[in-house]
Motif scaffolding. Structure first.
Motif, PDB file in Angstrom:
ATOM      1  N   GLU A 149      -6.553   9.714  11.631  1.00 43.81           N
ATOM      2  CA  GLU A 149      -5.880   9.971  10.358  1.00 43.81           C
ATOM      3  C   GLU A 149      -4.359  10.028  10.537  1.00 43.81           C
ATOM      4  O   GLU A 149      -3.604   9.491   9.720  1.00 43.81           O
ATOM      5  CB  GLU A 149      -6.405  11.270   9.744  1.00 43.81           C
ATOM      6  CG  GLU A 149      -7.850  11.161   9.276  1.00 43.81           C
ATOM      7  CD  GLU A 149      -8.456  12.481   8.863  1.00 43.81           C
ATOM      8  OE1 GLU A 149      -9.262  12.506   7.918  1.00 43.81           O
ATOM      9  OE2 GLU A 149      -8.127  13.515   9.488  1.00 43.81           O
ATOM     10  N   ILE A 150      -3.917  10.650  11.598  1.00 42.90           N
ATOM     11  CA  ILE A 150      -2.478  10.714  11.869  1.00 42.90           C
ATOM     12  C   ILE A 150      -1.929   9.319  12.153  1.00 42.90           C
ATOM     13  O   ILE A 150      -0.822   8.962  11.726  1.00 42.90           O
ATOM     14  CB  ILE A 150      -2.205  11.663  13.061  1.00 42.90           C
ATOM     15  CG1 ILE A 150      -2.559  13.100  12.668  1.00 42.90           C
ATOM     16  CG2 ILE A 150      -0.736  11.585  13.496  1.00 42.90           C
ATOM     17  CD1 ILE A 150      -2.480  14.094  13.809  1.00 42.90           C
ATOM     18  N   LEU A 155       1.305   4.579  10.050  1.00 44.34           N
ATOM     19  CA  LEU A 155       1.371   3.194   9.597  1.00 44.34           C
ATOM     20  C   LEU A 155       1.728   3.109   8.109  1.00 44.34           C
ATOM     21  O   LEU A 155       2.456   2.208   7.683  1.00 44.34           O
ATOM     22  CB  LEU A 155       0.044   2.486   9.866  1.00 44.34           C
ATOM     23  CG  LEU A 155      -0.307   2.308  11.350  1.00 44.34           C
ATOM     24  CD1 LEU A 155      -1.679   1.685  11.506  1.00 44.34           C
ATOM     25  CD2 LEU A 155       0.743   1.470  12.059  1.00 44.34           C
ATOM     26  N   LEU A 156       1.239   4.065   7.327  1.00 47.79           N
ATOM     27  CA  LEU A 156       1.626   4.123   5.914  1.00 47.79           C
ATOM     28  C   LEU A 156       3.129   4.361   5.782  1.00 47.79           C
ATOM     29  O   LEU A 156       3.787   3.791   4.912  1.00 47.79           O
ATOM     30  CB  LEU A 156       0.853   5.234   5.199  1.00 47.79           C
ATOM     31  CG  LEU A 156      -0.626   4.967   4.896  1.00 47.79           C
ATOM     32  CD1 LEU A 156      -1.306   6.248   4.427  1.00 47.79           C
ATOM     33  CD2 LEU A 156      -0.776   3.873   3.848  1.00 47.79           C
ATOM     34  N   SER A 157       3.664   5.200   6.672  1.00 48.06           N
ATOM     35  CA  SER A 157       5.098   5.504   6.624  1.00 48.06           C
ATOM     36  C   SER A 157       5.939   4.283   6.981  1.00 48.06           C
ATOM     37  O   SER A 157       7.113   4.202   6.625  1.00 48.06           O
ATOM     38  CB  SER A 157       5.435   6.657   7.573  1.00 48.06           C
ATOM     39  OG  SER A 157       5.343   6.245   8.928  1.00 48.06           O
ATOM     40  N   GLU A 158       5.311   3.317   7.694  1.00 42.71           N
ATOM     41  CA  GLU A 158       6.012   2.081   8.038  1.00 42.71           C
ATOM     42  C   GLU A 158       5.939   1.056   6.909  1.00 42.71           C
ATOM     43  O   GLU A 158       6.486  -0.036   7.011  1.00 42.71           O
ATOM     44  CB  GLU A 158       5.401   1.486   9.308  1.00 42.71           C
ATOM     45  CG  GLU A 158       5.604   2.349  10.546  1.00 42.71           C
ATOM     46  CD  GLU A 158       4.894   1.785  11.765  1.00 42.71           C
ATOM     47  OE1 GLU A 158       4.460   0.608  11.713  1.00 42.71           O
ATOM     48  OE2 GLU A 158       4.764   2.499  12.779  1.00 42.71           O
ATOM     49  N   ALA A 161       0.343  -1.979   4.080  1.00 42.86           N
ATOM     50  CA  ALA A 161      -0.693  -1.885   3.058  1.00 42.86           C
ATOM     51  C   ALA A 161      -2.049  -1.655   3.729  1.00 42.86           C
ATOM     52  O   ALA A 161      -2.187  -1.774   4.950  1.00 42.86           O
ATOM     53  CB  ALA A 161      -0.728  -3.164   2.228  1.00 42.86           C
ATOM     54  N   THR A 162      -3.056  -1.340   2.903  1.00 49.23           N
ATOM     55  CA  THR A 162      -4.389  -1.043   3.430  1.00 49.23           C
ATOM     56  C   THR A 162      -4.930  -2.167   4.303  1.00 49.23           C
ATOM     57  O   THR A 162      -5.434  -1.922   5.404  1.00 49.23           O
ATOM     58  CB  THR A 162      -5.371  -0.777   2.276  1.00 49.23           C
ATOM     59  OG1 THR A 162      -4.960   0.392   1.566  1.00 49.23           O
ATOM     60  CG2 THR A 162      -6.784  -0.550   2.809  1.00 49.23           C
ATOM     61  N   ASN A 163      -4.814  -3.408   3.828  1.00 51.12           N
ATOM     62  CA  ASN A 163      -5.356  -4.530   4.602  1.00 51.12           C
ATOM     63  C   ASN A 163      -4.595  -4.745   5.911  1.00 51.12           C
ATOM     64  O   ASN A 163      -5.167  -5.143   6.928  1.00 51.12           O
ATOM     65  CB  ASN A 163      -5.340  -5.816   3.769  1.00 51.12           C
ATOM     66  CG  ASN A 163      -3.934  -6.250   3.378  1.00 51.12           C
ATOM     67  OD1 ASN A 163      -3.111  -5.414   3.026  1.00 51.12           O
ATOM     68  ND2 ASN A 163      -3.660  -7.535   3.426  1.00 51.12           N
ATOM     69  N   GLU A 164      -3.297  -4.439   5.909  1.00 52.98           N
ATOM     70  CA  GLU A 164      -2.498  -4.578   7.134  1.00 52.98           C
ATOM     71  C   GLU A 164      -2.868  -3.502   8.150  1.00 52.98           C
ATOM     72  O   GLU A 164      -2.935  -3.758   9.358  1.00 52.98           O
ATOM     73  CB  GLU A 164      -1.014  -4.488   6.791  1.00 52.98           C
ATOM     74  CG  GLU A 164      -0.519  -5.671   5.954  1.00 52.98           C
ATOM     75  CD  GLU A 164       0.905  -5.486   5.462  1.00 52.98           C
ATOM     76  OE1 GLU A 164       1.669  -6.463   5.487  1.00 52.98           O
ATOM     77  OE2 GLU A 164       1.253  -4.349   5.049  1.00 52.98           O
ATOM     78  N   ILE A 165      -3.111  -2.282   7.660  1.00 59.83           N
ATOM     79  CA  ILE A 165      -3.548  -1.192   8.541  1.00 59.83           C
ATOM     80  C   ILE A 165      -4.913  -1.521   9.123  1.00 59.83           C
ATOM     81  O   ILE A 165      -5.175  -1.308  10.311  1.00 59.83           O
ATOM     82  CB  ILE A 165      -3.578   0.145   7.777  1.00 59.83           C
ATOM     83  CG1 ILE A 165      -2.163   0.556   7.365  1.00 59.83           C
ATOM     84  CG2 ILE A 165      -4.223   1.238   8.633  1.00 59.83           C
ATOM     85  CD1 ILE A 165      -2.114   1.783   6.483  1.00 59.83           C
ATOM     86  N   THR A 192       0.880   8.254  -1.702  1.00 52.65           N
ATOM     87  CA  THR A 192       1.432   7.925  -0.387  1.00 52.65           C
ATOM     88  C   THR A 192       2.843   8.474  -0.201  1.00 52.65           C
ATOM     89  O   THR A 192       3.193   8.943   0.884  1.00 52.65           O
ATOM     90  CB  THR A 192       1.431   6.400  -0.184  1.00 52.65           C
ATOM     91  OG1 THR A 192       0.083   5.913  -0.282  1.00 52.65           O
ATOM     92  CG2 THR A 192       1.983   6.031   1.187  1.00 52.65           C
ATOM     93  N   THR A 193       3.642   8.424  -1.255  1.00 54.00           N
ATOM     94  CA  THR A 193       5.015   8.928  -1.171  1.00 54.00           C
ATOM     95  C   THR A 193       5.029  10.411  -0.802  1.00 54.00           C
ATOM     96  O   THR A 193       5.771  10.842   0.096  1.00 54.00           O
ATOM     97  CB  THR A 193       5.755   8.722  -2.505  1.00 54.00           C
ATOM     98  OG1 THR A 193       5.769   7.327  -2.819  1.00 54.00           O
ATOM     99  CG2 THR A 193       7.187   9.232  -2.410  1.00 54.00           C
TER     100      THR A 193
END
Length: 205
Positions: A149-150, A155-158, A161-165, A192-193
């Protein structure tokens, strides 16, 4: 003597080759095939009789957890052993809930894998290494965030998108979306923000 019919799934060929060599040493085992993702496993099982499926947790297209859920629903007689690099209690809790019979860390020996196969095939569970799956320092005690999860938060902070993660972590889009929902619930934020702000404030990224 009826041999135990096995399949192996891991997205790293070197691991498949190594495990195959270990299993071929035992006359009571029959390795039916090697696969690189859960979709390949599912396609094979639809047309072949399998006793034990040994699955890696992280695989592209369909990860081990997603594959195990389908197999438990459609082929409940197949025993499953999960292989993982992640020694987290939260992970063990998840696979026990699904009904997976066994789990081993990848640094275990060939003998332990063989013992696990015999045990789950006989109808028992193999969690003899469960003491290794204790809550680690990667799990934030106050919010119970796991290592995976961390990793997703980072990766979200970078800006991924979901598909990229999913592609980066060799997970399905559904699995990433589920992780994201669980993260939002655990942290009590709405989007996400807010999550990224929370992560900065709590020194997660």
């Amino acid at each position: 003597m009826n041999k135990i019919k096995l399949i192996l799934a891991d997205d790293h060929q070197i691991i498949l080759d190594g495990l195959s060599e270990v299993l071929k040493k035992h006359d009571d085992l029959e390795l039916l095939g090697q696969f690189h993702n859960g979709k390949e496993v599912y396609s094979f099982i639809k047309n072949n009789e399998v006793d034990v499926a040994i699955l890696d947790i992280n695989m592209p297209e369909m990860d081990g957890i997603s594959c195990a859920k389908i197999l438990k629903r459609e082929y409940p007689n197949i025993k499953i052993i999960m292989l993982t690099m992640y020694a987290q209690k939260s992970f063990i809790d998840e696979i026990i809930k699904i009904g997976i019979e066994g789990c081993l860390l990848k640094n275990n020996s060939g003998k332990e894998l063989y013992d696990a196969i015999l045990r789950v095939h006989s109808g028992k569970f193999y969690y003899d290494k469960i003491k290794d799956f204790t809550n680690s320092q990667e799990e934030i005690a106050s919010y119970k965030l796991g290592e995976r999860e961390i990793e997703i938060i980072k990766l979200l902070s970078e800006g991924l998108a979901t598909n990229e993660i999913a592609e980066r972590l060799f997970l399905s889009n559904h699995t990433v979306s589920t992780h994201r929902k669980n993260i939002l619930k655990k942290t009590g934020v709405n989007n996400t923000t807010q999550l990224i702000q929370f992560a900065h404030e709590n020194h997660l990224i």
